[in-house]
Design a protein around this motif. Structure first.
Motif, PDB file in Angstrom:
ATOM      1  N   SER A  66      -4.441   0.180  -4.008  1.00 50.94           N
ATOM      2  CA  SER A  66      -5.384   1.239  -3.645  1.00 50.94           C
ATOM      3  C   SER A  66      -6.687   0.672  -3.096  1.00 50.94           C
ATOM      4  O   SER A  66      -7.420   1.363  -2.383  1.00 50.94           O
ATOM      5  N   LYS A  67      -6.969  -0.580  -3.417  1.00 47.00           N
ATOM      6  CA  LYS A  67      -8.173  -1.249  -2.913  1.00 47.00           C
ATOM      7  C   LYS A  67      -7.847  -2.289  -1.832  1.00 47.00           C
ATOM      8  O   LYS A  67      -8.752  -2.927  -1.288  1.00 47.00           O
ATOM      9  N   GLY A 100      -3.929   4.113   2.059  1.00 50.75           N
ATOM     10  CA  GLY A 100      -5.144   3.333   2.275  1.00 50.75           C
ATOM     11  C   GLY A 100      -5.165   2.576   3.584  1.00 50.75           C
ATOM     12  O   GLY A 100      -6.164   1.937   3.915  1.00 50.75           O
ATOM     13  N   LYS A 101      -4.046   2.600   4.324  1.00 50.63           N
ATOM     14  CA  LYS A 101      -3.912   1.909   5.618  1.00 50.63           C
ATOM     15  C   LYS A 101      -4.065   0.397   5.474  1.00 50.63           C
ATOM     16  O   LYS A 101      -4.655  -0.271   6.329  1.00 50.63           O
ATOM     17  N   LEU A 128       5.844  10.196   6.032  1.00 54.42           N
ATOM     18  CA  LEU A 128       5.087  11.413   6.320  1.00 54.42           C
ATOM     19  C   LEU A 128       3.591  11.114   6.381  1.00 54.42           C
ATOM     20  O   LEU A 128       2.876  11.616   7.259  1.00 54.42           O
ATOM     21  N   THR A 129       3.121  10.280   5.459  1.00 55.97           N
ATOM     22  CA  THR A 129       1.705   9.932   5.424  1.00 55.97           C
ATOM     23  C   THR A 129       1.294   9.135   6.659  1.00 55.97           C
ATOM     24  O   THR A 129       0.267   9.420   7.283  1.00 55.97           O
ATOM     25  N   ASP A 135      -0.928   6.116  11.971  1.00 58.17           N
ATOM     26  CA  ASP A 135      -0.940   4.659  11.809  1.00 58.17           C
ATOM     27  C   ASP A 135       0.377   4.091  12.329  1.00 58.17           C
ATOM     28  O   ASP A 135       1.348   3.922  11.584  1.00 58.17           O
ATOM     29  N   VAL A 136       0.404   3.762  13.605  1.00 58.75           N
ATOM     30  CA  VAL A 136       1.654   3.392  14.271  1.00 58.75           C
ATOM     31  C   VAL A 136       2.193   2.052  13.772  1.00 58.75           C
ATOM     32  O   VAL A 136       3.419   1.866  13.683  1.00 58.75           O
TER      33      VAL A 136
END
Length: 292
Positions: A66-67, A100-101, A128-129, A135-136
């Motif tokens: 998550s970070k 979080g990409k 889906l996200t 975000d390709v």
């Protein structure tokens, strides 16, 4: 069985809340050296896959991704962290990394064997996200590792009143992410409903196609062209009504100009179909063009 396992986990969390808290603290501080030293001790190693108790949704691995703390993620995996553990929302660490990409974390989890589709009991999924966020690069890695490109049934997601399969192709179109849209089609997304589950489609009342939804949401012409190029059926029963609906919504302000635009759009759709001419077109095409 599930209730028994959950009860055991809650009891463990309560008994070891201090150790879990210290593990999370090391992760959140991105102190991979301290984390590694702690996990060499049995007292910490036995809680590596435990959620953090009251107010803490996930495991130390969830906290790391998550970070975007890649080094801590790698330490946790090396010491036996479960790559597909879930938080209280049934979200896996991969889902958190995608949200979080964090591309490097996504890659590390996938290489460690993470399920690219996430957990089946969660309403959403990593694909889906990624499609929704546009975000390709992350989407490409998920698809390369076997993620599903079409919708699938999920607990509590589909209702009898649903009319559209809200799959990744639909989300990429609605949010205007053309490269994600193209990538999904290249990996085999169904261009009609973005769904190949007959049971799911049959549960919908007059399901809407991706092409219809692109028209209704005013998506750029590139989305329409791609759908047709990848074999979308432009003669499905409800499409004619959708075209008329779009014309009705757009014609009140300046009828002449908008009518001309609609005529050009329709001609563009029909002329892109192989060997299609007015003489060969089915009756519905003639009716549509006659209106203009």
């Amino acid at each position: 069985e599930h209730c028994r396992v959950q009860a055991v986990e809650e009891r463990t969390n309560n008994e070891c809340s201090c150790e879990i808290s210290l593990l999370r603290q090391a992760v959140l501080q991105n102190n991979d050296q301290l984390l590694s030293e702690m996990l060499c001790q049995e007292i910490y190693k036995k809680v590596i896959n435990c959620r953090g108790g009251w107010g803490v949704a996930g495991t130390p691995l969830h906290a790391a991704v998550s970070k975007g703390h890649l080094s801590c993620l790698q330490v946790l995996l090396a010491h036996g962290a479960k790559v597909d553990c879930v938080d209280v929302k049934a979200q896996t660490p991969l889902f958190a990394a995608v949200r979080g990409k964090y591309l490097e974390c996504v890659l590390a989890l996938l290489r460690a064997g993470a399920n690219p589709n996430g957990n089946s009991t969660n309403n959403c999924s990593p694909v889906l996200t990624a499609a929704r966020e546009g975000d390709v690069e992350i989407l490409k890695e998920l698809l390369r590792h076997g993620a599903e490109v079409n919708s699938r049934s999920k607990v509590l997601l589909w209702t009898s009143s649903a009319r559209v399969s809200s799959g990744p192709l639909y989300l990429a179109a609605v949010y205007g992410h053309l490269e994600c849209f193209k990538l999904l089609l290249l990996y085999g997304a169904d261009p009609d409903y973005n769904c190949t589950d007959a049971r799911l489609l049959s549960s919908m009342k007059q399901p809407k196609t991706v092409l219809e939804m692109c028209l209704r949401h005013g998506c750029d012409v590139e989305f329409i062209q791609l759908l047709i190029d990848f074999g979308a059926n432009v003669y499905l029963p409800t499409l004619f009504l959708t075209l008329i609906f779009c014309v009705f919504l757009t014609s009140s302000g300046n009828p002449k100009t908008l009518m001309s635009q609609c005529r050009l759009a329709l001609m563009g759709i029909f002329t892109r179909c192989e060997d299609l001419s007015l003489s060969k077109a089915p009756p519905v095409c003639g009716h549509v063009l006659f209106l203009f």
